[in-house]
Design an enzyme around this catalytic site. Structure first.
Site, PDB file in Angstrom:
ATOM      1  N   TYR A 279      17.174   2.461   4.026  1.00 10.84           N
ATOM      2  CA  TYR A 279      17.490   1.839   2.737  1.00 10.84           C
ATOM      3  C   TYR A 279      18.681   2.478   2.051  1.00 10.84           C
ATOM      4  O   TYR A 279      19.183   1.951   1.053  1.00 10.84           O
ATOM      5  CB  TYR A 279      16.294   1.932   1.778  1.00 10.84           C
ATOM      6  CG  TYR A 279      15.008   1.337   2.267  1.00 10.84           C
ATOM      7  CD1 TYR A 279      14.995   0.326   3.216  1.00 10.84           C
ATOM      8  CD2 TYR A 279      13.791   1.777   1.766  1.00 10.84           C
ATOM      9  CE1 TYR A 279      13.808  -0.220   3.662  1.00 10.84           C
ATOM     10  CE2 TYR A 279      12.598   1.239   2.202  1.00 10.84           C
ATOM     11  CZ  TYR A 279      12.612   0.245   3.147  1.00 10.84           C
ATOM     12  OH  TYR A 279      11.431  -0.292   3.583  1.00 10.84           O
TER      13      TYR A 279
ATOM     14  N   HIS B  21       0.814  -1.222   0.000  1.00  8.18           N
ATOM     15  CA  HIS B  21       0.000   0.000   0.000  1.00  8.18           C
ATOM     16  C   HIS B  21       0.844   1.267   0.000  1.00  8.18           C
ATOM     17  O   HIS B  21       0.341   2.358   0.212  1.00  8.18           O
ATOM     18  CB  HIS B  21      -0.954   0.014   1.209  1.00  8.18           C
ATOM     19  CG  HIS B  21      -0.328  -0.455   2.482  1.00  8.18           C
ATOM     20  ND1 HIS B  21      -0.836  -1.504   3.213  1.00  8.18           N
ATOM     21  CD2 HIS B  21       0.766  -0.038   3.159  1.00  8.18           C
ATOM     22  CE1 HIS B  21      -0.083  -1.704   4.287  1.00  8.18           C
ATOM     23  NE2 HIS B  21       0.894  -0.813   4.277  1.00  8.18           N
TER      24      HIS B  21
END
Length: 500
Positions: free
Chosen positions: A256, A171
């Site tokens: 990340y 999502h």
């Protein structure tokens, strides 16, 4: 219409109950077969009871087939929805806590970095077992809808080694789309986007409103937003330096890449503690722990509250039900899906799992060509893809050398740790997670010998991270039952990420 949908990991209340509501809100699906399976019989029974109550109160005659026998649940299933977390909260805690000893400070730890890589090792091992069961007992044309993280790694392994047609669903794109509409003061339906990249690093490469391209105006709009300028500092900085907004939250994105969490004394410059997803150390572990404890304690009250209404306007933005609806009814659905690249994004590897726009109808799932990503965003994605490829191959083969190379190549781990520290970190994580890593038997035995031999690199034992908050007790959660219920019941636990 009558076909069978099986939920694996059905003890996950947030995903299972919401996705079932989405599916059974489709009028044509009021006679489908539904099967739930989970390894935790207690969690499975609670979720089954709650969902069966919802079904009954909505006037449907469906009887959930609930079983801890996975093959029984999968038998003849046309669609399989997977929401597993291998190792549960126990393993999740080691994903966060052990890397902290080496200075790797993660907010989530479920996609990349040390936690995400190890989560992938556990998950891939079990997903391949699941794929074997699917091949042997499910319908021939079965489609596996994977919601489990690390999304790209698990979906990659299922398609390449599992022999099951698998699509990954998330999502993240919808959440960022809502933010973009908000900063421009527009209704989301008025803003058209093209978003492409890899899961959790997908980039809004085009934003349009009434045929006007707003992409170049996005940085100023975010910088001027009262909440997002404070809560999305990492994403805004990436937008400033790479030219495009990225899908994932401030906390996710910060782990990340190598720049925002590598120095403990700078982490708080980039995060906000008003909501876990804005960068709190171990934030997702905390809210998952709180949610599980609350649901188990408060479950009798959940059975007394209003049931979910199976109505079109109550459906969530999760892609799963719309994909199944499109395939079964022919109604067209446009979403963003995780699938094998096969040239859709021309400057990312063809074998990688990319996230890009797709269309679903009675003819299947179609992925239009995106072409090249801008060079900067493509470079960010390609670094992560290298880590994913190493991690997938390590998990399938049980080759700890590849696993260590994945850690070496990971942006945050590599920014914080030297090679000797990485070797020892991997040893610790292999040993701590031994019960969920059957493919690493000999590697774990060798790691135990090294760890017991002494002469270890000193680590920060007991270090809690730069921004760790205390897990709330059930008594503390009772002071705000609405918030506790929402946390336990939502699949997207960061939906209100900007609110303090």
């Amino acid at each position: 219409m009558s076909f069978k949908i099986a939920f694996i990991g059905a003890g996950s209340i947030g995903f299972t109950r919401g996705l079932l509501r989405d599916l059974l809100s489709v009028p044509e699906f009021n006679n489908v077969e539904v099967a739930f399976t989970d390894i935790n019989e207690h969690n499975l029974q609670m979720v089954t009871d709650l969902c069966q109550r919802d079904i009954r109160e909505n006037g449907l005659k469906i009887s959930i087939q609930s079983s801890t026998d996975r093959r029984e649940a999968l038998k003849d299933a046309k669609y399989v929805i997977c929401t597993i977390r291998v190792g549960g909260l126990e393993a999740f805690a080691t994903d966060v806590d052990i890397p902290l000893k080496y200075g790797v400070d993660q907010c989530v730890g479920d996609t990349l970095s040390a936690g995400g890589i190890m989560y992938g090792q556990r998950g891939i091992s079990e997903m391949l077992n699941i794929c074997k069961d699917i091949r042997e007992v499910a319908a021939q044309d079965v489609l596996l809808l994977n919601y489990a993280n690390p999304m790209a790694m698990l979906t990659w392994a299922c398609n390449k080694y599992g022999g099951v047609n698998t699509i990954g669903l998330c999502h993240g794109v919808q959440g960022g789309h809502s933010q973009i509409a908000e900063v421009f003061g527009l209704d989301k339906k008025e803003v058209d986007i093209i978003c492409a990249g890899i899961n959790h690093q997908t980039w809004y490469v085009q934003i349009r409103h009434q045929n006007k391209d707003l992409t170049g105006d996005l940085l100023e709009a975010f910088e001027n937003h009262a909440d997002f300028s404070r809560t999305e500092k990492v994403r805004i900085d990436m937008l400033r330096r790479f030219g495009y907004y990225s899908t994932e939250s401030n906390g996710h994105l910060s782990e990340y890449v190598p720049w925002y969490r590598k120095r403990a004394d700078e982490i708080e410059d980039w995060i906000d503690l008003g909501n876990w997803i804005n960068g709190e150390t171990g934030g997702y572990l905390r809210v998952c722990t709180e949610g599980r404890r609350w649901f188990e304690t408060d479950f009798p009250n959940w059975m007394k509250e209003e049931p979910h209404a199976y109505e079109q306007e109550k459906r969530s933005e999760e892609h799963g039900s719309y994909i199944i609806e499109g395939l079964e009814t022919g109604r067209v659905y446009r979403g963003h899906f995780n699938m094998i690249n096969k040239g859709v994004i021309s400057n990312l590897p063809n074998d990688a799992i990319i996230e890009a726009p797709g269309y679903v109808d009675g003819n299947g799932i179609s992925m239009p060509l995106v072409g090249e990503l801008p060079l900067g965003p493509a470079a960010v994605c390609n670094v992560s893809i290298s880590v994913q490829r190493l991690a997938v191959e390590a998990a399938v083969s049980g080759d700890d050398k590849l696993l260590r190379q994945a850690f070496m190549m990971d942006p945050l781990v590599g920014a914080v740790c030297n090679p000797k520290e990485i070797w020892q970190l991997v040893d610790e994580m292999l040993v701590a997670q031994e019960q969920w890593l059957p493919q690493y038997g000999s590697a774990i035995a060798e790691a135990k010998e090294r760890l017991s031999a002494g002469n270890l690199i000193p680590t920060r034992e007991g270090y809690k991270g730069a921004a760790r908050l205390k897990v709330k007790t059930v008594e503390e959660m009772q002071l705000d039952r609405d918030a506790a219920n929402k946390n336990a019941g939502e699949a997207d636990k960061g939906k209100d990420r900007a609110k303090v």
